[in-house]
Write a protein that holds these residues in place. Sequence first.
Motif, short mmCIF file in Angstrom:
data_model
loop_
_atom_site.label_atom_id
_atom_site.label_comp_id
_atom_site.label_asym_id
_atom_site.label_seq_id
_atom_site.Cartn_x
_atom_site.Cartn_y
_atom_site.Cartn_z
N UNK A 190 0.86 -1.19 0.00
CA UNK A 190 0.00 0.00 0.00
C UNK A 190 0.89 1.23 0.00
N UNK A 191 0.44 2.28 -0.69
CA UNK A 191 1.16 3.57 -0.60
C UNK A 191 1.25 3.94 0.87
N UNK A 192 2.41 4.43 1.31
CA UNK A 192 2.61 4.54 2.76
C UNK A 192 1.56 5.42 3.45
N UNK A 193 1.21 6.52 2.81
CA UNK A 193 0.22 7.43 3.41
C UNK A 193 -1.10 6.72 3.67
N UNK A 194 -1.45 5.80 2.80
CA UNK A 194 -2.71 5.05 2.96
C UNK A 194 -2.54 3.95 4.01
N UNK A 195 -1.40 3.30 3.97
CA UNK A 195 -1.14 2.20 4.91
C UNK A 195 -1.22 2.70 6.35
N UNK A 196 -0.64 3.91 6.56
CA UNK A 196 -0.66 4.50 7.90
C UNK A 196 -2.09 4.69 8.42
N UNK A 197 -3.00 4.99 7.46
CA UNK A 197 -4.38 5.30 7.88
C UNK A 197 -5.21 4.05 8.13
N UNK A 198 -4.77 2.90 7.63
CA UNK A 198 -5.57 1.68 7.81
C UNK A 198 -5.48 1.19 9.26
N UNK A 199 -6.59 0.66 9.75
CA UNK A 199 -6.60 0.06 11.10
C UNK A 199 -6.40 -1.43 10.97
N UNK A 200 -5.35 -1.99 11.57
CA UNK A 200 -5.14 -3.43 11.41
C UNK A 200 -6.31 -4.24 11.96
N UNK A 201 -6.64 -5.35 11.32
CA UNK A 201 -7.74 -6.15 11.85
C UNK A 201 -7.24 -7.30 12.70
N UNK A 202 -5.95 -7.56 12.65
CA UNK A 202 -5.34 -8.53 13.58
C UNK A 202 -4.41 -7.73 14.48
N UNK A 203 -4.60 -7.81 15.78
CA UNK A 203 -3.72 -7.06 16.68
C UNK A 203 -3.21 -7.98 17.78
N UNK A 204 -2.18 -7.53 18.48
CA UNK A 204 -1.62 -8.35 19.56
C UNK A 204 -0.12 -8.15 19.62
N UNK A 205 0.61 -9.21 19.97
CA UNK A 205 2.07 -9.15 20.07
C UNK A 205 2.67 -8.66 18.76
N UNK A 206 3.73 -7.89 18.87
CA UNK A 206 4.47 -7.35 17.71
C UNK A 206 3.76 -6.23 16.97
N UNK A 207 2.55 -5.85 17.41
CA UNK A 207 1.86 -4.75 16.73
C UNK A 207 1.87 -3.47 17.58
N UNK A 208 2.36 -3.57 18.82
CA UNK A 208 2.33 -2.40 19.70
C UNK A 208 3.71 -2.03 20.24
N UNK A 209 3.86 -0.73 20.51
CA UNK A 209 5.11 -0.25 21.10
C UNK A 209 5.11 -0.59 22.59
N UNK A 210 3.96 -0.35 23.26
CA UNK A 210 3.81 -0.71 24.68
C UNK A 210 2.32 -0.84 24.99
N UNK A 211 2.02 -1.42 26.14
CA UNK A 211 0.61 -1.47 26.58
C UNK A 211 0.55 -1.28 28.08
N UNK A 212 -0.58 -0.79 28.58
CA UNK A 212 -0.88 -0.78 30.01
C UNK A 212 -2.10 -1.68 30.18
N UNK A 213 -2.64 -1.80 31.39
CA UNK A 213 -3.85 -2.63 31.58
C UNK A 213 -5.04 -2.03 30.82
N UNK A 214 -4.97 -0.74 30.56
CA UNK A 214 -6.13 -0.09 29.91
C UNK A 214 -5.92 0.27 28.45
N UNK A 215 -4.68 0.46 28.05
CA UNK A 215 -4.48 1.01 26.70
C UNK A 215 -3.18 0.50 26.08
N UNK A 216 -2.91 0.97 24.87
CA UNK A 216 -1.66 0.57 24.19
C UNK A 216 -1.31 1.62 23.15
N UNK A 217 -0.07 1.57 22.68
CA UNK A 217 0.32 2.45 21.56
C UNK A 217 0.74 1.54 20.41
N UNK A 218 0.05 1.71 19.28
CA UNK A 218 0.35 0.86 18.12
C UNK A 218 1.70 1.23 17.52
#
Length: 423
Positions: free
Chosen positions: A253-281
């Motif tokens: 995908x063109x990068x500008x578009x890829x950035x805007x897509x929301x992944x439909x599979x999430x979990x390990x390796x998709x986040x920078x960090x997480x807390x009990x309540x939230x995470x940063x992709x």
Amino acid sequence: MAPSYFYFENNNDCDIIVYNMIDIKKIKNDFPLLNKQINSKPIIYFDSACMSLKPRQVIEAMNEYYYEYPACAGRSSHRLGELVTNKVKEVRQIVAKFINANSEKEIVFVRNTTEAINLLANSLNFKENDIILTTDKEHNSNLIPWQALVNKKGIKHLIVKSRDDGTFDFESYRKLVKGVTLVSMVHTSNLDGMTIPAKEIIKIAHENGSLVFLDAAQSAPHKKIDVKDLDVDFLAFSCHKMLGPTGTGIFYAKYGLLEKLDPFLVGGDTVEYSTYESHKMLEAPEKFEAGLQNYAGIIGIGEAVKYLEAIGFDNIKEQELKLNSFITEELNKLSKIKIIGSADSALRSGIISFYIKETDMHQIALMLDEMSNIMIRSGQHCVHSWFNDKKIKNSARVSLYFYNTMEEAEKFISCINKIIKIL
Ligand SMILES: Cc1ncc(COP(=O)(O)O)c(C=O)c1O
């Protein structure tokens, strides 16, 4: 040094070495299956549109991963982990260059084209009344995800019908494209091998404000894909159809578009960090590659691309065209046989899909296998919609690749002639 699978021809006039012909015998030595026999006869593999064969370079690279450094990428900092991380990065760069992407950040590793299309369908945030425009020759992988969104979200699905000779109908396309959200089309059809004029289609779509996805499952193995020249927004292909390991594919995908897509599979390796309540992709492409990946497969993709590039798409096209023209000409001599798509073999890539009225083509495929180990595919090739619309039961499909030879094509024609007499 030039790869071993080229002929060298000395041009005495000017002392230039020309290596523009491939040596099929040497190529065959790279493909283990082509050196095996069943019942003391060689195997004739004419089913590469489904699954291509793999050269030993790909198999060995995968084995090396399992034997020498079977670790994870992007997690462990020990030297085996580092090695896998670097290899994955290198293959991402190889693939980006292969399709002329702007950067390796535009390359997402997936299992296959189907997964890529599902990723797009579930990540683009479609709304009720958004419109998807496809051709009438879509593989189920580029049909069912949109039908699912029709049911789930109330989007609309429109279809551009091909002309009778299988070519793309621009007149009808121009009328239908107005107001379309996403034009999602098969680049080269697995049904008849015909390629749509993608660059012009994309230009018209963009003039109308539509995004474009190309299903390159059958084009990437056979022709140079240049995503920048095409100006395509999204594209996917399956590496197992282009010498790569089974269960590997690419979503671009063109990068500008890829950035805007929301992944439909999430979990390990998709986040920078997480807390009990939230995470940063993480950023793209990593946020789309959830969990541990098929590292051996990814490493194999790199070798497959290198092999294809060494052979060269001009040589691939030349070999496929030579065999396709011969088979087409011989099948046309048999009045019972009808070839799907253009009468011109040059427009059908490596595919010859044919049927005989009121005949179950599975029978023909089985007879070819029994008689001479000729492996072809029969059925509706996951394009059921087209067969149902045309009321054709099924077809037999020969799909060629550069490792197929004229002797194999001649054997196939001789068997078909015998079968027709029996029928
Ligand atoms: C044109 C086309 N699109 C999509 C697919 C789906 O590919 P995969 O099964 O590797 O996801 C295929 C497979 O044959 C195909 O030919």
